[in-house]
Design a protein around this motif. Structure first.
Motif, PDB file in Angstrom:
ATOM      1  N   ILE A 531       0.973  -1.097   0.031  1.00 23.70           N
ATOM      2  CA  ILE A 531       0.031   0.006  -0.087  1.00 23.70           C
ATOM      3  C   ILE A 531       0.860   1.235   0.126  1.00 23.70           C
ATOM      4  O   ILE A 531       1.645   1.519   0.905  1.00 23.70           O
ATOM      5  CB  ILE A 531      -0.899  -0.132   1.471  1.00 23.70           C
ATOM      6  N   ASN A 532       0.892   2.141  -0.962  1.00 25.24           N
ATOM      7  CA  ASN A 532       1.815   3.013  -1.351  1.00 25.24           C
ATOM      8  C   ASN A 532       1.245   4.270  -1.542  1.00 25.24           C
ATOM      9  O   ASN A 532       0.567   4.714  -2.777  1.00 25.24           O
ATOM     10  CB  ASN A 532       2.647   2.537  -2.580  1.00 25.24           C
ATOM     11  N   PRO A 533       1.039   5.327  -0.499  1.00 23.97           N
ATOM     12  CA  PRO A 533       0.507   6.609  -0.961  1.00 23.97           C
ATOM     13  C   PRO A 533       1.580   7.436  -1.923  1.00 23.97           C
ATOM     14  O   PRO A 533       2.694   7.163  -1.612  1.00 23.97           O
ATOM     15  CB  PRO A 533       0.403   7.443   0.392  1.00 23.97           C
ATOM     16  N   LEU A 534       1.093   7.959  -2.858  1.00 23.07           N
ATOM     17  CA  LEU A 534       1.944   8.952  -3.591  1.00 23.07           C
ATOM     18  C   LEU A 534       1.997  10.370  -3.109  1.00 23.07           C
ATOM     19  O   LEU A 534       0.785  11.174  -3.303  1.00 23.07           O
ATOM     20  CB  LEU A 534       1.412   8.861  -5.194  1.00 23.07           C
ATOM     21  N   ARG A 535       3.051  10.696  -2.426  1.00 18.27           N
ATOM     22  CA  ARG A 535       3.103  11.810  -1.912  1.00 18.27           C
ATOM     23  C   ARG A 535       3.175  12.955  -2.685  1.00 18.27           C
ATOM     24  O   ARG A 535       3.731  13.043  -3.674  1.00 18.27           O
ATOM     25  CB  ARG A 535       4.488  11.913  -1.012  1.00 18.27           C
ATOM     26  N   GLY A 536       2.477  14.114  -2.321  1.00 20.61           N
ATOM     27  CA  GLY A 536       2.248  15.268  -3.297  1.00 20.61           C
ATOM     28  C   GLY A 536       3.469  16.048  -3.463  1.00 20.61           C
ATOM     29  O   GLY A 536       3.846  16.647  -4.655  1.00 20.61           O
ATOM     30  N   GLN A 537       4.243  16.427  -2.379  1.00 26.71           N
ATOM     31  CA  GLN A 537       5.378  17.445  -2.273  1.00 26.71           C
ATOM     32  C   GLN A 537       6.731  16.870  -2.209  1.00 26.71           C
ATOM     33  O   GLN A 537       6.705  15.766  -1.501  1.00 26.71           O
ATOM     34  CB  GLN A 537       5.161  18.664  -1.457  1.00 26.71           C
ATOM     35  N   ASN A 538       7.577  17.527  -2.449  1.00 24.53           N
ATOM     36  CA  ASN A 538       9.202  16.943  -2.510  1.00 24.53           C
ATOM     37  C   ASN A 538       9.446  16.457  -1.104  1.00 24.53           C
ATOM     38  O   ASN A 538      10.028  15.491  -0.862  1.00 24.53           O
ATOM     39  CB  ASN A 538      10.246  17.978  -2.832  1.00 24.53           C
ATOM     40  N   ASN A 539       8.836  17.089   0.131  1.00 27.50           N
ATOM     41  CA  ASN A 539       9.572  16.715   1.457  1.00 27.50           C
ATOM     42  C   ASN A 539       8.112  16.439   2.241  1.00 27.50           C
ATOM     43  O   ASN A 539       8.417  16.559   3.493  1.00 27.50           O
ATOM     44  CB  ASN A 539      10.487  17.646   1.921  1.00 27.50           C
ATOM     45  N   VAL A 540       7.188  16.304   1.772  1.00 27.93           N
ATOM     46  CA  VAL A 540       5.751  16.031   2.628  1.00 27.93           C
ATOM     47  C   VAL A 540       6.087  14.958   3.568  1.00 27.93           C
ATOM     48  O   VAL A 540       5.562  15.090   4.783  1.00 27.93           O
ATOM     49  CB  VAL A 540       4.586  16.113   1.955  1.00 27.93           C
ATOM     50  N   GLN A 541       6.772  13.949   3.270  1.00 27.78           N
ATOM     51  CA  GLN A 541       6.831  12.707   3.969  1.00 27.78           C
ATOM     52  C   GLN A 541       7.843  13.255   5.273  1.00 27.78           C
ATOM     53  O   GLN A 541       7.896  12.669   6.238  1.00 27.78           O
ATOM     54  CB  GLN A 541       7.368  11.469   3.038  1.00 27.78           C
ATOM     55  N   GLY A 542       8.938  13.644   4.621  1.00 27.57           N
ATOM     56  CA  GLY A 542       9.886  14.204   5.708  1.00 27.57           C
ATOM     57  C   GLY A 542       9.584  15.031   6.636  1.00 27.57           C
ATOM     58  O   GLY A 542       9.938  15.025   7.793  1.00 27.57           O
ATOM     59  N   ALA A 543       8.766  16.109   6.411  1.00 25.15           N
ATOM     60  CA  ALA A 543       8.255  17.212   7.193  1.00 25.15           C
ATOM     61  C   ALA A 543       7.408  16.510   8.295  1.00 25.15           C
ATOM     62  O   ALA A 543       7.702  16.971   9.509  1.00 25.15           O
ATOM     63  CB  ALA A 543       7.553  18.209   6.406  1.00 25.15           C
ATOM     64  N   ALA A 544       6.504  15.438   8.032  1.00 20.84           N
ATOM     65  CA  ALA A 544       5.939  14.917   8.877  1.00 20.84           C
ATOM     66  C   ALA A 544       6.752  13.978   9.872  1.00 20.84           C
ATOM     67  O   ALA A 544       6.632  13.779  11.198  1.00 20.84           O
ATOM     68  CB  ALA A 544       4.824  13.938   8.641  1.00 20.84           C
ATOM     69  N   GLN A 545       7.644  13.304   9.160  1.00 24.60           N
ATOM     70  CA  GLN A 545       8.559  12.326   9.953  1.00 24.60           C
ATOM     71  C   GLN A 545       9.370  13.028  10.779  1.00 24.60           C
ATOM     72  O   GLN A 545       9.933  12.579  11.654  1.00 24.60           O
ATOM     73  CB  GLN A 545       9.321  11.733   8.734  1.00 24.60           C
ATOM     74  N   MET A 546       9.562  14.363  10.643  1.00 27.12           N
ATOM     75  CA  MET A 546      10.709  15.019  11.421  1.00 27.12           C
ATOM     76  C   MET A 546      10.049  15.399  12.737  1.00 27.12           C
ATOM     77  O   MET A 546      10.644  16.249  13.666  1.00 27.12           O
ATOM     78  CB  MET A 546      11.249  16.237  10.714  1.00 27.12           C
ATOM     79  N   GLY A 547       8.370  15.416  12.939  1.00 24.44           N
ATOM     80  CA  GLY A 547       7.944  15.922  13.974  1.00 24.44           C
ATOM     81  C   GLY A 547       7.062  17.112  13.958  1.00 24.44           C
ATOM     82  O   GLY A 547       6.677  17.519  14.832  1.00 24.44           O
ATOM     83  N   CYS A 548       7.024  17.576  12.500  1.00 19.81           N
ATOM     84  CA  CYS A 548       6.048  18.767  12.473  1.00 19.81           C
ATOM     85  C   CYS A 548       4.547  18.094  12.437  1.00 19.81           C
ATOM     86  O   CYS A 548       3.768  18.254  11.537  1.00 19.81           O
ATOM     87  CB  CYS A 548       6.369  19.352  10.894  1.00 19.81           C
ATOM     88  N   ASP A 549       4.283  17.932  13.620  1.00 15.91           N
ATOM     89  CA  ASP A 549       2.903  17.173  13.987  1.00 15.91           C
ATOM     90  C   ASP A 549       2.607  17.307  15.361  1.00 15.91           C
ATOM     91  O   ASP A 549       3.660  17.029  16.190  1.00 15.91           O
ATOM     92  CB  ASP A 549       3.105  15.618  13.763  1.00 15.91           C
ATOM     93  N   PRO A 550       1.457  17.818  15.722  1.00 12.72           N
ATOM     94  CA  PRO A 550       1.130  18.116  17.048  1.00 12.72           C
ATOM     95  C   PRO A 550       1.276  17.077  18.041  1.00 12.72           C
ATOM     96  O   PRO A 550       1.490  17.026  19.429  1.00 12.72           O
ATOM     97  CB  PRO A 550      -0.181  18.663  17.203  1.00 12.72           C
ATOM     98  N   ALA A 551       1.127  15.812  17.596  1.00 16.82           N
ATOM     99  CA  ALA A 551       0.957  14.654  18.382  1.00 16.82           C
ATOM    100  C   ALA A 551       2.237  13.643  18.321  1.00 16.82           C
ATOM    101  O   ALA A 551       2.122  12.588  19.242  1.00 16.82           O
ATOM    102  CB  ALA A 551      -0.272  13.792  17.928  1.00 16.82           C
ATOM    103  N   THR A 552       3.194  13.827  17.565  1.00 14.72           N
ATOM    104  CA  THR A 552       4.419  12.842  17.317  1.00 14.72           C
ATOM    105  C   THR A 552       5.787  13.612  17.350  1.00 14.72           C
ATOM    106  O   THR A 552       5.566  14.906  16.840  1.00 14.72           O
ATOM    107  CB  THR A 552       4.168  12.019  16.192  1.00 14.72           C
ATOM    108  N   LEU A 553       6.661  13.103  17.744  1.00 20.71           N
ATOM    109  CA  LEU A 553       8.059  13.729  17.675  1.00 20.71           C
ATOM    110  C   LEU A 553       8.757  13.071  16.490  1.00 20.71           C
ATOM    111  O   LEU A 553       8.298  12.262  15.799  1.00 20.71           O
ATOM    112  CB  LEU A 553       8.676  13.389  18.989  1.00 20.71           C
ATOM    113  N   THR A 554       9.986  13.218  16.313  1.00 21.52           N
ATOM    114  CA  THR A 554      10.821  13.053  15.265  1.00 21.52           C
ATOM    115  C   THR A 554      10.843  11.664  15.005  1.00 21.52           C
ATOM    116  O   THR A 554      10.835  10.898  16.123  1.00 21.52           O
ATOM    117  CB  THR A 554      12.116  13.708  15.171  1.00 21.52           C
TER     118      THR A 554
END
Length: 886
Positions: A531-554
């Motif tokens: 199951i493979n989401p096609l991410r829209g922006q160049n680093n949208v996966q990375g931005a979230a993975q780095m902890g830019c989310d109110p509920a999760t850290l890096t």
């Protein structure tokens, strides 16, 4: 490996390798015109001939495989004479003026090497085309190697070029239409890239590059590698790199849409809004003002009165610092990024059910899949290089099911196209599951070993039989069953999904329903599946993975579990309150609770749904800090402070693509004026706010090393490795090879994953007499998101405007014709744009992209949000249409 001898030297080559590649590896370059590593060998030009012991005649090395014990001779008087004769025949009708004007072309270099002058006996009236903004055509320089024909067919799959005529009258021609623009060319530039003679050329290269630098594309989430040519401090050319993600291919945006970097309206100075107007200031004044304002707001209202929105355009290192700034300097978990509005539903579903909120498989698996299920995604337009790879796999025999309201390019190639009614993904996915179970098309061994909850799930989906759901979904029952058979029986089958699945009231649940299909059929944990989401922006996966989310850290680690380790390394206590996501921030701003917002590389006024509500929220803020390349719509209408950022061409770092690769970004030019990298700006503001500790990095590499110390699954991704290796996380150690396929033997939490019964909850956006159409929105090929970058390039010539796409029957019923200006109205607002009549559309359903800022399409979209993570429902809006009077 096989052993062979080349010019008396013992060598080795991989079994099945082409002889020309073995020669190249041994440092024995042979001349060639028709060969390109990306193409099926043809052996047509007969220039790469060599002697092979035991062969009566010389052989073409480009179409000969190595063999054990092969003895090869690359040079002799006979070979030189044959090569010179073949060159003379090819050059007989090549223009002397072209040869003299540009000696750098491969064909010209060959002529010089063998002292063969062009004959100059070229024909008048050969095809020329100057209509395209990027691609030039002058077929008087064609040497009939057919590489343009073959690369358009074998790599891009567009079939624009053909060999027309017979015998001596054979010529390269456009296959349909009088020009490239009218023939359906997608402007990927592959034909130009492969042309050895200059018959096809890049028109935009006005200065010859003096340096080339390898970096990562800054458009979509495919993560194509490219070499950027620079001259006089400017980007002047881009060419594709032969790396695993893109295999020597690029799309029109990655290859050509780079001129925004030097646009005349690029913001190059910090600015403050005074008396309603922007005033340029120095960095010291801008930072002092911003720090003082933030400190005053925190002192009066508390830390949670401030929010930070990081950027999918920024590097991993910069996004890491942004969320660290929010938590350490501001003292709030109010940090988010644009992943919220696109693929946070994917991350939520994947993490909930499988343990990791990211794609399960690599793009390398495309060529291993026997079937594809493409859901709510249009890869050939939105992720063109991946789309081309999928298309090539289908042309070579892979089965294809496309689920999309529109008849996209891949839908036209599909074995089965399910044109689902907008908002009805969940009942359709459940119907597919019901058909698989009813017909026994499930992987019982996989279910027994790796899956739980089957009986409960089977009882749930029994109510969603295709015959019951056909009317709900707008799809015939027999088509649903045919699609289920293809996906279930043609294993391994690879599922890709896009925003047509996630941007719904049930976006997260829709992805869960897709995961159910993969679990039922055993299409997880093996190459060619997943199951493979096609991410829209160049680093949208990375931005979230780095902890830019109110509920999760890096590393997408929970605050409760990983918090103590972060506090120890950061030397600072984490906030105790609950953070707000971007939609909740808008609600809080409108209610007067959020007072300040720092927005980095994200034009939220233009891109958030329900623009009227967004405007009301932004207008209520006391402080809006905008950090971007240009004064965007958010800055223009609501900004208090503007901080000029460096582009991806101007800084170092890493991006993370859709299939979990972490790839290097390298500076190719210096930032203009006072523009600075985002990481520099974040650190400077932290210092101004009296908290420099933990924000004193001298290089992005130092930031990344801190990331690796906090993120166990990324610990092995050192810069030294990223310089030479193509790695997927999880990669927990520097000796680990990376993980291309997740869940091979177990899921992250346990050996088994549970099937999840998903109920169908209809959206409130339904048609009525007042609003008889359903509108869906999305991206197009030539532009990107808010158009900030692509509309500042000649891509604006290729696609001047967003259009409202309508079925011919609806246009006829409403007395509308192609190009009419129409007003589209929803319950939330209206927009005016030109009409495009399209056979891709179903009756009663409309589509438009949202790239032109002045059209502000998000005035139309609703306040409906995903039930679990609040992603807006961009994909379903009830509207009406009327023609605008001239």
């Amino acid at each position: 490996m096989v052993r062979l001898t080349i010019d008396g030297t013992a060598c080795e080559a991989a079994e099945g390798a082409l002889l020309i590649d073995a020669l190249s590896a041994a440092g024995k370059m042979v001349p060639h015109l028709c060969h390109d590593d990306r193409l099926i060998p043809s052996g047509a030009c007969r220039l790469c001939i060599v002697h092979v012991k035991g062969q009566t005649h010389p052989v073409a090395s480009c179409s000969t495989e190595v063999a054990e014990g092969m003895v090869v001779q690359t040079r002799s008087d006979t070979l030189d004479a044959l090569c010179r004769t073949n060159l003379e025949l090819i050059a007989a009708r090549y223009p002397r003026t072209a040869y003299a004007a540009d000696p750098r072309h491969p064909f010209h270099r060959l002529l010089a090497k063998y002292d063969v002058p062009p004959g100059g006996k070229f024909e008048d009236g050969l095809f020329r085309d100057d209509s395209h903004p990027y691609l030039g055509v002058g077929m008087d320089r064609c040497v009939y190697c057919e590489r343009c024909v073959r690369i358009c067919e074998e790599v891009q799959g567009q079939f624009i070029w053909e060999m027309a005529g017979r015998g001596d009258a054979t010529r390269v021609a456009i296959s349909k239409g009088p020009t490239l623009l009218s023939a359906g060319c997608v402007s990927c530039g592959a034909c130009v890239d492969t042309c050895p003679s200059g018959a096809l050329f890049d028109k935009r290269i006005v200065s010859k590059p003096t340096a080339w630098t390898r970096t990562t594309c800054a458009y979509c989430g495919v993560g194509c590698q490219m070499d950027v040519g620079t001259a006089n401090g400017r980007v002047v050319a881009v060419r594709p790199a032969d790396q695993p993600v893109n295999r020597g291919h690029l799309c029109v945006k990655g290859r050509y849409a780079f001129e925004y970097n030097h646009a005349s309206d690029r913001a190059t100075q910090p600015m403050l809004r005074r008396d309603g107007r922007w005033q340029a200031v120095g960095w010291s004044e801008a930072l002092d003002f911003t720090a003082a304002q933030l400190q005053a707001i925190i002192a009066r209202y508390g830390s949670d009165a401030v929010g930070v929105l990081a950027s999918s355009r920024a590097t991993n290192e910069e996004n890491y610092l942004a969320q660290k700034f929010a938590r350490v300097v501001l003292g709030t978990h109010n940090v988010d990024c644009c992943a919220r509005v696109c693929h946070t539903p994917s991350a939520k579903a994947l993490k909930t059910m499988l343990g990791v909120g990211a794609a399960t498989n690599s793009f390398d698996d495309i060529e291993q899949a026997h079937a594809f299920l493409i859901c709510g995604a249009n890869p050939t337009e939105n992720h063109p290089v991946v789309g081309a790879r999928i298309k090539q796999a289908v042309l070579k025999g892979a089965r294809l099911v496309v689920i999309d309201p529109r008849r996209t390019e891949l839908a036209a190639l599909a074995d089965v196209h399910l044109p689902v009614r907008m908002g009805c993904n969940v009942p359709l996915f459940n119907a597919l599951a019901a058909a698989m179970i009813e017909e026994g098309r499930i992987d019982r061994a996989f279910l027994a070993e790796r899956v739980s909850g089957f009986d409960t799930f089977a009882a749930h989906v029994a109510a969603f039989a295709p015959e019951r759901m056909a009317e709900v979904c707008g799809v015939p029952a027999d088509a649903i069953r045919a699609a289920a058979r293809i996906y279930a029986d043609s294993r391994p089958a690879m599922c890709f999904h896009g925003l047509g699945v996630t941007e719904h009231l049930q976006g997260s649940e829709g992805v869960m329903a897709l995961i159910n299909l993969a679990l039922l059929t055993g299409n997880l944990g093996k190459p060619g599946s997943g199951i493979n989401p096609l991410r829209g922006q160049n680093n949208v996966q990375g931005a979230a993975q780095m902890g830019c989310d109110p509920a999760t850290l890096t590393g997408s680690q929970s605050i409760s579990r990983a918090g103590p380790r972060f506090e120890q390394i950061w030397g600072h206590q984490l906030p105790t309150g609950r953070g707000l996501d971007v939609l909740e921030m808008m609600d809080a701003a409108k209610a007067g609770h959020l007072k300040a917002l720092w927005v980095m590389g994200y034009d939220i006024y233009l891109s958030l749904a329900n623009a009227t509500a967004t405007a009301a929220a932004l207008a209520a803020l006391d402080l809006v800090i905008v950090q971007d390349l240009f004064v965007n719509q958010t800055a223009e209408a609501f900004g208090t402070v503007f901080l000029p950022a460096a582009s991806a061409f101007e800084k170092e770092g890493t991006f993370m693509n859709s299939d979990r690769r972490v790839q290097r970004v390298r500076a190719v030019v210096t930032p203009p004026g006072q523009a600075r990298p985002d990481w520099w700006i974040i650190q400077a503001l932290a210092a101004r706010m009296g908290k420099p500790k933990g924000f004193e990095f001298e290089t992005p590499q130092q930031i990344w090393d801190e990331v690796r110390s906090l993120w166990p699954d990324g610990a092995g991704l050192a810069y030294a490795r990223l310089e030479r290796e193509d790695l997927h996380w999880p990669c927990p150690a520097e000796t680990h090879p990376g993980t291309a396929v997740l869940h091979r033997d177990r899921f992250f939490a346990s050996k088994t994953a549970a099937l999840v019964p998903v109920a169908y909850v209809p959206t409130s956006e339904q048609t009525s007499d007042a609003y008889p159409f359903l509108l869906t929105t999305g991206r197009g090929l030539h532009h990107f998101n808010a158009g900030t970058m692509s509309y500042r390039t000649p891509n604006a010539v290729l696609k001047p405007s967003d259009t409202l796409d309508m079925a011919p029957a609806d246009a006829a019923c409403h007395g509308l014709v192609e190009g009419d200006m129409v007003e589209v109205s929803s319950r939330y607002g209206a927009a005016i744009l030109p009409l495009h009549i399209s056979d891709a559309m179903q009756k009663g359903q409309l589509f438009c992209s949202f790239h032109r800022p002045d059209l502000l399409i998000n005035r139309l979209t609703s306040a409906v949000r995903d039930r679990l993570v609040h992603a807006p429902e961009y994909k379903v809006t009830a509207v009406r249409v009327k023609k605008r009077d001239a």
